[in-house]
Design an enzyme around this catalytic site. Structure first.
Site, PDB file in Angstrom:
ATOM      1  N   GLY A  16       0.796  -1.230   0.000  1.00 19.42           N
ATOM      2  CA  GLY A  16       0.000   0.000   0.000  1.00 19.42           C
ATOM      3  C   GLY A  16       0.821   1.268   0.000  1.00 19.42           C
ATOM      4  CE  LYS A  17       6.438   1.160  -2.977  1.00 23.43           C
ATOM      5  NZ  LYS A  17       6.518   1.429  -4.398  1.00 23.43           N
ATOM      6  CB  ILE A  19      -3.014   3.516   0.064  1.00 26.68           C
ATOM      7  CG1 ILE A  19      -3.744   2.630  -0.944  1.00 26.68           C
ATOM      8  CG2 ILE A  19      -3.956   4.097   1.103  1.00 26.68           C
ATOM      9  CD1 ILE A  19      -5.061   3.134  -1.416  1.00 26.68           C
ATOM     10  N   PRO A 190      13.838  -6.981   9.122  1.00 31.55           N
ATOM     11  CG  PRO A 190      12.166  -8.375   8.253  1.00 31.55           C
ATOM     12  CD  PRO A 190      12.766  -7.905   9.543  1.00 31.55           C
ATOM     13  CB  THR A 191      12.185  -2.306   9.499  1.00 35.47           C
ATOM     14  OG1 THR A 191      10.863  -2.796   9.377  1.00 35.47           O
ATOM     15  CG2 THR A 191      12.177  -0.786   9.474  1.00 35.47           C
ATOM     16  CB  CYS A 380     -15.793   1.836 -22.570  1.00 35.63           C
ATOM     17  SG  CYS A 380     -14.673   2.348 -23.873  1.00 35.63           S
ATOM     18  CG  HIS A 506     -13.342   4.555 -19.307  1.00 35.69           C
ATOM     19  ND1 HIS A 506     -13.485   3.240 -18.949  1.00 35.69           N
ATOM     20  CD2 HIS A 506     -12.940   4.551 -20.600  1.00 35.69           C
ATOM     21  CE1 HIS A 506     -13.180   2.461 -19.975  1.00 35.69           C
ATOM     22  NE2 HIS A 506     -12.851   3.235 -20.995  1.00 35.69           N
ATOM     23  CD  GLU A 508     -14.315   3.769 -15.446  1.00 35.38           C
ATOM     24  OE1 GLU A 508     -15.362   4.338 -15.803  1.00 35.38           O
ATOM     25  OE2 GLU A 508     -13.697   2.954 -16.166  1.00 35.38           O
TER      26      GLU A 508
HETATM   27  N1  GLN Z   1     -12.659  -2.468 -27.132  1.00 39.11           N
HETATM   28  C1  GLN Z   1     -13.467  -1.314 -27.276  1.00 39.11           C
HETATM   29  C2  GLN Z   1     -12.826  -0.259 -28.151  1.00 39.11           C
HETATM   30  O1  GLN Z   1     -11.658  -0.297 -28.392  1.00 39.11           O
HETATM   31  C3  GLN Z   1     -13.834  -0.740 -25.915  1.00 39.11           C
HETATM   32  C4  GLN Z   1     -12.655  -0.278 -25.127  1.00 39.11           C
HETATM   33  C5  GLN Z   1     -12.972  -0.071 -23.670  1.00 39.11           C
HETATM   34  O2  GLN Z   1     -13.945  -0.594 -23.167  1.00 39.11           O
HETATM   35  N2  GLN Z   1     -12.143   0.653 -22.965  1.00 39.11           N
HETATM   36  O3  GLN Z   1     -13.488   0.636 -28.623  1.00 39.11           O
END
Ligand code: GLN
Length: 529
Positions: A16-17, A19, A190-191, A380, A506, A508
């Site tokens: 977890g470096k 984090i 180890p440390t 996607c 994306h 996320e």
């Molecule tokens: N494989 C798909 C594309 O290249 C979707 C890519 C993805 O989901 N990041 O368009």
């Protein structure tokens, strides 16, 4: 004047470096400082973009289109800053730059060497990050473990940065303190070795962060302090916590922010801001339960979807719910078992993906969610699969497909844009990073975002084929988001459904615990209805 913090790892990797570094960043941000973060990865790949998700987990994408290590996702979520290309540096990138310069004749006949040419290139990345970000503090994590052969030039470079900026550099070393099997006795040897190994590169740790199975006693701290010549208040215990977002709080409670501020002679703008603490307290109150099926093909390694997972959990918390993610291997989904597989699921998410394997299971998942009014979020590849489902099962184009899977399909509903031919190189040739998307008034997407124009990050090559859009709209597909410049579909949704939204980008990557992506928030909210 920017200050530099370097985070190295000792004993073993995977403790977890990332984090820890991100938590230091958040802690300093809570004191009103501007923070930038970067990661040095000592492998020879130019970037993780072409690396298998099985080996490397998720590929995170920055706004300016760098394909990076997943730790950058942690950094962005913790410090709530958008990072850039300069935040992600691999040995491959450094060497290729130096070799290109050599071929161009930039070194004017000199012998090109690790020191100074490779190390200078590495140092430039740190200084460039400071210059571009104008941050008060740049935190740089060195991937791998001290002693790895590949890390040597990176350690030498940060040593030089220290010698050039004595008062403005701080070294943090993260270590595992193991316990003897069968007893709870923690061992500091180890440390000690790892500290010495770092010393052999001319780097003396200012702070040691420990990870252990059991509590680190004062006695253990004293021992580490004595052997490693680090003051006891700079030995910080990184306890195992319920929520990773608690780590900055754990560090703050041990006084790490004050220690760093003192050492670097930095003036905080104020006392520690409470909003992060309040957020964590709020998150811990979640008392509802939600079960989400995440359908993908890299499901054995949950890290392959780490930003999606985190966005789901965070969207759960802000809706007062604890999300349980059920990672489902798409290849195993068939017409006969689909009902059983999704039994008890409150929502289905199909995230990004590549290639043929498992795609039929994703198409079945989209169909199942569509027909059974189960909240669905497609990201996607997850959106492309929806389009194929609609084309096949609603329009009756039985062999519809993406040309990624079937280049000769009679119905190429997902295809390459004419001007977007795959190049010979597969690295870095996708549509990457920020693109604008205009939302359709009256759509759910518009309602969720609450504005007309949004910017989201992309990583894909194929697009919805405009030739089929009209026909798909006639059978109920709403194009709720478009990029007008490129003339492509960015978002789709279905009416008369609890929640059926899919996007080419994306969301996320821009989701933060303190500012959760609206599509995830809306999705989880719908699952609670
Ligand atoms: N494989 C798909 C594309 O290249 C979707 C890519 C993805 O989901 N990041 O368009």
């Amino acid at each position: 004047m920017t200050k530099f913090i370097f985070v190295t790892g000792g004993v073993v990797s995977g403790i977890g470096k990332g984090i820890a570094g991100a938590s230091i960043g958040r802690m300093l941000k809570n004191r009103g400082l501007k923070v930038f973060m970067q990661k040095f990865d000592p492998y020879i790949n130019i970037d993780p973009g072409t690396m298998s998700p099985y080996q490397h987990g998720e590929v995170f994408v920055t706004k300016d289109g760098a394909e990076t290590d997943l730790d950058l996702g942690h950094y962005e979520r913790f410090i709530d800053e958008e990072l850039t290309k300069v935040a992600s540096v691999t040995a491959g990138k450094i060497y290729s730059r130096v070799i290109n310069k050599e071929r161009r004749g930039d070194y004017e006949g000199g012998t090109v060497q690790v020191i100074p040419h490779i190390t200078d290139e590495i140092k430039n990345c740190v200084y460039k990050a400071a210059e571009q970000s104008k941050a008060d503090v740049v935190i740089t994590e060195i991937g791998g473990t001290v002693g790895d052969i590949e890390s040597n030039p990176f350690l030498e470079a940060i040593r030089q940065i220290h010698s050039e900026n004595q008062e403005d550099v701080l070294f943090v070393h993260t270590v595992l303190v193991p316990a003897i099997p069968g007893s709870k006795e923690l061992k500091t040897k180890p440390t000690q070795h790892s500290f010495k190994s770092l010393m052999s590169y001319g780097i003396k740790a200012d702070v040691i962060i420990t990870r252990a199975e059991y509590d680190i006693t004062d006695e253990i701290k004293e021992k580490i302090s004595l052997f490693c010549d680090v003051p006891i208040e700079a030995i910080i215990e990184s306890k195992t916590v319920d929520l990773i977002y608690e780590v900055p709080i754990v560090f703050h409670e041990q006084g790490l922010d004050n220690f760093i501020l003192d050492k670097l002679n930095l003036k905080p703008k104020h006392d520690s801001d409470r909003s992060w603490y309040n957020m964590v307290e709020e998150f811990k109150k979640a008392d509802k339960k939600v079960d989400i099926a995440l359908v993908g093909k890299y499901t054995q390694l949950h890290d392959s979807y780490i930003s999606v997972n985190q966005a789901l959990y965070d969207a759960g918390y802000v809706n007062g719910a604890d999300v349980t993610i059920h990672w489902i291997e798409s290849e195993k989904i068939t017409k006969d078992n689909v009902e059983k597989i999704f039994d008890g699921m409150d929502g289905i998410i199909v995230p990004g993906g590549f290639g043929a394997r498992g795609s039929e299971g994703m198409i079945l998942s989209s169909k199942y969610a569509r027909e059974n009014n189960i909240p669905y979020l497609g990201i996607c590849y997850g959106m492309q699969m929806v389009v194929i489902d609609l084309a096949r099962n609603v329009l009756g184009y039985e062999s519809a497909n993406t040309t990624e899977i079937d280049p000769d399909t009679k119905y190429p509903v997902i295809s390459l844009l004419d001007n977007h031919n795959p190049k010979e190189d597969i690295g870095g040739t996708l549509r990457l990073g920020d693109y604008e998307c205009s939302l359709k008034e009256g759509s759910l997407a518009h309602e969720l975002y609450g504005k007309e124009k949004i910017i989201e990050r992309h990583r894909h090559r194929y697009e919805v084929n405009n030739e089929y859009v009209k026909k798909l709209e006639e059978v109920g597909m709403v194009v709720s988001g478009r990029n007008e410049d490129l003339d492509v579909t960015e978002m789709i949704e279905l009416k008369d459904h609890k929640f059926f939204v899919a996007c080419q980008f994306h969301p996320e990557f821009k989701s933060r615990p303190n500012n959760v992506a609206v599509l995830f928030k809306g999705f989880i909210k719908a699952t609670l209805k």
